[in-house]
Design a protein around this motif. Structure first.
Motif, PDB file in Angstrom:
ATOM      1  N   MET A 199       0.854  -1.206  -0.133  1.00 20.94           N
ATOM      2  CA  MET A 199      -0.146  -0.009  -0.036  1.00 20.94           C
ATOM      3  C   MET A 199       0.736   1.182  -0.040  1.00 20.94           C
ATOM      4  O   MET A 199       1.720   1.435   0.790  1.00 20.94           O
ATOM      5  CB  MET A 199      -0.732   0.012   1.154  1.00 20.94           C
ATOM      6  N   LYS A 200       0.529   1.963  -1.032  1.00 22.90           N
ATOM      7  CA  LYS A 200       1.436   3.540  -0.971  1.00 22.90           C
ATOM      8  C   LYS A 200       0.410   4.474  -0.309  1.00 22.90           C
ATOM      9  O   LYS A 200      -0.722   4.825  -0.584  1.00 22.90           O
ATOM     10  CB  LYS A 200       1.600   3.794  -2.312  1.00 22.90           C
ATOM     11  N   ILE A 201       1.071   5.277   0.799  1.00 28.28           N
ATOM     12  CA  ILE A 201       0.497   6.276   1.390  1.00 28.28           C
ATOM     13  C   ILE A 201       0.968   7.564   0.679  1.00 28.28           C
ATOM     14  O   ILE A 201      -0.094   8.589   0.423  1.00 28.28           O
ATOM     15  CB  ILE A 201       0.857   6.063   3.061  1.00 28.28           C
ATOM     16  N   SER A 202       2.044   7.617   0.567  1.00 31.07           N
ATOM     17  CA  SER A 202       2.611   8.770  -0.561  1.00 31.07           C
ATOM     18  C   SER A 202       4.075   8.544  -0.860  1.00 31.07           C
ATOM     19  O   SER A 202       4.555   7.228  -0.574  1.00 31.07           O
ATOM     20  CB  SER A 202       2.707  10.159   0.555  1.00 31.07           C
ATOM     21  N   ASP A 203       4.720   9.536  -1.489  1.00 28.96           N
ATOM     22  CA  ASP A 203       6.050   9.359  -1.924  1.00 28.96           C
ATOM     23  C   ASP A 203       7.158   9.163  -0.868  1.00 28.96           C
ATOM     24  O   ASP A 203       8.231   8.175  -1.078  1.00 28.96           O
ATOM     25  CB  ASP A 203       6.589  10.286  -2.731  1.00 28.96           C
ATOM     26  N   THR A 204       6.589   9.522   0.466  1.00 27.67           N
ATOM     27  CA  THR A 204       7.659   9.463   1.526  1.00 27.67           C
ATOM     28  C   THR A 204       7.058   8.589   2.584  1.00 27.67           C
ATOM     29  O   THR A 204       8.001   8.353   3.426  1.00 27.67           O
ATOM     30  CB  THR A 204       8.141  10.573   1.995  1.00 27.67           C
ATOM     31  N   VAL A 205       5.842   8.200   2.629  1.00 28.71           N
ATOM     32  CA  VAL A 205       5.136   7.243   3.751  1.00 28.71           C
ATOM     33  C   VAL A 205       4.774   5.988   3.037  1.00 28.71           C
ATOM     34  O   VAL A 205       4.027   5.968   1.982  1.00 28.71           O
ATOM     35  CB  VAL A 205       4.043   7.917   4.324  1.00 28.71           C
ATOM     36  N   LYS A 206       5.397   4.852   3.566  1.00 29.98           N
ATOM     37  CA  LYS A 206       4.905   3.321   2.939  1.00 29.98           C
ATOM     38  C   LYS A 206       4.314   2.610   4.068  1.00 29.98           C
ATOM     39  O   LYS A 206       4.843   2.813   5.164  1.00 29.98           O
ATOM     40  CB  LYS A 206       6.489   2.998   2.532  1.00 29.98           C
ATOM     41  N   TYR A 207       3.801   1.723   3.835  1.00 24.88           N
ATOM     42  CA  TYR A 207       2.954   0.816   4.530  1.00 24.88           C
ATOM     43  C   TYR A 207       3.753  -0.482   4.853  1.00 24.88           C
ATOM     44  O   TYR A 207       4.140  -1.247   3.839  1.00 24.88           O
ATOM     45  CB  TYR A 207       1.595   0.595   4.022  1.00 24.88           C
ATOM     46  N   VAL A 208       3.893  -1.108   6.041  1.00 25.88           N
ATOM     47  CA  VAL A 208       4.502  -2.241   6.349  1.00 25.88           C
ATOM     48  C   VAL A 208       4.019  -3.299   7.350  1.00 25.88           C
ATOM     49  O   VAL A 208       4.518  -3.863   7.930  1.00 25.88           O
ATOM     50  CB  VAL A 208       6.174  -1.913   6.879  1.00 25.88           C
ATOM     51  N   GLY A 209       2.498  -2.613   7.428  1.00 28.84           N
ATOM     52  CA  GLY A 209       1.917  -3.460   8.537  1.00 28.84           C
ATOM     53  C   GLY A 209       1.511  -4.765   7.974  1.00 28.84           C
ATOM     54  O   GLY A 209       1.906  -5.374   6.690  1.00 28.84           O
ATOM     55  N   VAL A 210       0.521  -5.659   8.803  1.00 32.27           N
ATOM     56  CA  VAL A 210       0.185  -6.844   8.337  1.00 32.27           C
ATOM     57  C   VAL A 210      -1.416  -6.939   8.635  1.00 32.27           C
ATOM     58  O   VAL A 210      -1.995  -6.506   9.629  1.00 32.27           O
ATOM     59  CB  VAL A 210       0.910  -8.069   9.186  1.00 32.27           C
ATOM     60  N   ASP A 211      -1.902  -8.156   7.888  1.00 33.62           N
ATOM     61  CA  ASP A 211      -3.179  -8.431   8.131  1.00 33.62           C
ATOM     62  C   ASP A 211      -3.363  -9.738   8.974  1.00 33.62           C
ATOM     63  O   ASP A 211      -2.455 -10.606   8.516  1.00 33.62           O
ATOM     64  CB  ASP A 211      -4.164  -8.724   6.843  1.00 33.62           C
ATOM     65  N   ASP A 212      -4.188  -9.816  10.022  1.00 30.34           N
ATOM     66  CA  ASP A 212      -4.391 -11.184  10.685  1.00 30.34           C
ATOM     67  C   ASP A 212      -5.732 -11.854  10.435  1.00 30.34           C
ATOM     68  O   ASP A 212      -6.746 -11.114  10.934  1.00 30.34           O
ATOM     69  CB  ASP A 212      -4.350 -10.488  12.160  1.00 30.34           C
ATOM     70  N   HIS A 213      -5.712 -12.868   9.664  1.00 33.27           N
ATOM     71  CA  HIS A 213      -6.920 -13.544   9.547  1.00 33.27           C
ATOM     72  C   HIS A 213      -6.882 -14.848  10.774  1.00 33.27           C
ATOM     73  O   HIS A 213      -7.937 -15.707  10.359  1.00 33.27           O
ATOM     74  CB  HIS A 213      -6.999 -13.885   8.103  1.00 33.27           C
ATOM     75  N   GLU A 214      -5.974 -15.194  11.448  1.00 38.17           N
ATOM     76  CA  GLU A 214      -6.007 -16.204  12.239  1.00 38.17           C
ATOM     77  C   GLU A 214      -6.872 -15.898  13.711  1.00 38.17           C
ATOM     78  O   GLU A 214      -7.212 -16.644  14.070  1.00 38.17           O
ATOM     79  CB  GLU A 214      -4.445 -16.508  12.683  1.00 38.17           C
ATOM     80  N   ILE A 215      -6.941 -14.573  13.667  1.00 36.78           N
ATOM     81  CA  ILE A 215      -7.465 -14.324  15.051  1.00 36.78           C
ATOM     82  C   ILE A 215      -9.022 -14.417  15.106  1.00 36.78           C
ATOM     83  O   ILE A 215      -9.683 -14.442  14.084  1.00 36.78           O
ATOM     84  CB  ILE A 215      -7.253 -12.770  15.364  1.00 36.78           C
ATOM     85  N   ASP A 216      -9.423 -14.956  16.419  1.00 29.49           N
ATOM     86  CA  ASP A 216     -11.147 -15.075  16.377  1.00 29.49           C
ATOM     87  C   ASP A 216     -11.772 -13.941  17.434  1.00 29.49           C
ATOM     88  O   ASP A 216     -12.455 -13.443  17.085  1.00 29.49           O
ATOM     89  CB  ASP A 216     -11.364 -16.367  16.991  1.00 29.49           C
ATOM     90  N   LEU A 217     -10.952 -13.699  18.463  1.00 28.89           N
ATOM     91  CA  LEU A 217     -11.225 -12.674  19.440  1.00 28.89           C
ATOM     92  C   LEU A 217     -10.269 -11.770  19.358  1.00 28.89           C
ATOM     93  O   LEU A 217      -9.112 -12.104  20.063  1.00 28.89           O
ATOM     94  CB  LEU A 217     -11.564 -13.439  20.654  1.00 28.89           C
TER      95      LEU A 217
END
Length: 390
Positions: free
Chosen positions: A1-19
């Motif tokens: 995901m591109k936020i801007s030319d100087t801000v980049k996304y390095v997070g993660v999605d979690d589909h293992e979690i139930d609660l």
């Protein structure tokens, strides 16, 4: 995901979690957001949940390689809750020259969590502190105690008018889930489930950032908000001031053999006939309790209908009211319906549970049912409806 030319996304999605946090149902997963700001210096914004440390580090390495291959100079720690802080030590070990930027209390929590507060690498920031990054501007920090932990800071990237908001403005759901209900529904459940008790603190934060030009909000959960910023800030203003978001009424019931349910449904029918713009009808025993909590805060008028149980309030209703009162429930009208075959006393018990709340108006037309819904019950429900929606 591109936020801007100087801000980049390095997070993660979690589909293992139930609660989430051991109690909130998250059928669409959860996002743990982390960002990198590139300038003469490089700052990584927050970590992720413990289970995704290596994936997060891979994301960081990939984005660094795509942007010149330099190592990070800073890790900014806005919030020490473990879904955002668990991999601080992994980062610190991987990049031993990077400084750790956080509030004084955050470093205390780090020592409790990791056995070290990184004494030779600390940069302690407080309200109004700045961190110069070079040609692309600086970071300005705002303390946000009790939004929703006491050590929280938030960060304004002045050059791009981007606000890194920690847990504020977050929502349930992974980023790869296209939520057909948009931002507000799961953001409301998130806010009132997790942050709702701390409305005064959120109001203080909104006052602090009121003069900032904000073009983007980058929260630690949920999507980056990059348009109609006034809507998001205004909605948080309503929620945190315990204002009424939507016209209408919410009805919450528990029912053992169906009679209290029948009364709740009849009241909803009467209100609809009277032209009440929205009626949210909720079975507390079968619906997500935190979706019920969000409805209770969304509307200005609520109805609580329950059976008398063990000489008091039915357990599910008691649990629900406790969830409201511990979140500083206030500024609402509350109607009471009780059922009891020989000694209905649930209304008295429910009323007592609100005694410590501010600006709660108990409606006069209490409805008391003796087992079944009779013509007399319907007449009493009609009087109550007239008081709810005159």
């Amino acid at each position: 995901m591109k936020i801007s030319d100087t801000v980049k996304y390095v997070g993660v999605d979690d589909h293992e979690i139930d609660l989430f946090e051991g109690q909130f149902d998250v059928p669409n997963g959860m996002a743990y957001n982390s960002y990198i700001i590139f300038s003469d210096s490089i700052a990584v914004m927050d970590s992720v949940d413990a289970r995704f440390g290596e994936r997060w580090m891979d994301n960081i390495r990939t984005v660094l390689a795509e942007n010149g291959g330099r190592n990070p100079d800073y890790l900014v720690v806005q919030h020490m809750e473990m879904d955002h802080s668990a991999n601080i030590k992994l980062f610190a070990d991987t990049y031993p020259d990077a400084k750790i930027v956080a509030s004084k209390m955050a470093f205390t929590i780090m020592k409790n969590l990791f056995g070290t507060d990184f004494p030779d690498r600390q940069i302690v920031v407080s309200d109004g502190s700045t961190l110069e990054l070079g040609k692309c501007g600086s970071l300005k920090f705002f303390t946000a105690p009790n939004v929703h932990w006491p050590e929280v800071i938030m960060t304004y990237y002045e050059n791009e008018e981007t606000f890194f908001s920690a847990d504020a403005f977050g929502k349930f759901g992974a980023l790869d889930y296209d939520d057909p209900e948009g931002w507000a529904c799961e953001a409301r459940r998130y806010y009132f489930g997790i942050v709702g008790k701390f409305g005064t603190s959120v109001q203080a934060l909104l006052k602090k950032i009121g003069g900032l030009g904000i073009k983007k909000i980058c929260p630690l959960h949920g999507p980056v908000l990059d348009e109609n910023i006034e809507y998001y800030v205004g909605t948080y203003g309503i929620w945190s001031s315990y204002g009424v978001e939507s016209e209408g009424a919410a009805i919450f019931y528990t029912s053992v053999y169906g009679n209290t349910k029948k009364a709740a449904e009849k009241l909803a029918e009467i209100l609809k006939e009277k032209g009440c713009p929205k009626i949210a009808l909720n079975d507390l025993a079968r619906e997500d309790i935190y979706e019920c909590v969000e409805d209770a805060f969304r509307y200005g008028k609520i109805v609580l209908a329950t059976t008398t149980y063990n000489g008091g309030v039915f357990p599910k209703m008691k649990e629900f009211i406790n969830l409201l009162t511990e979140r500083n429930y206030q500024n609402r009208s509350v109607a009471l319906i009780e059922n009891g075959s020989w000694a209905p006393v649930a209304a008295k018990g429910m009323a007592a549970m609100f005694e410590g709340c501010r600006d709660i108006r108990l409606l006069e037309n209490k409805v008391s049912i003796r087992t079944g819904v009779t013509n007399e019950t319907v007449a009493a429900l009609e009087k109550l409806a007239d008081e709810i929606y005159p």
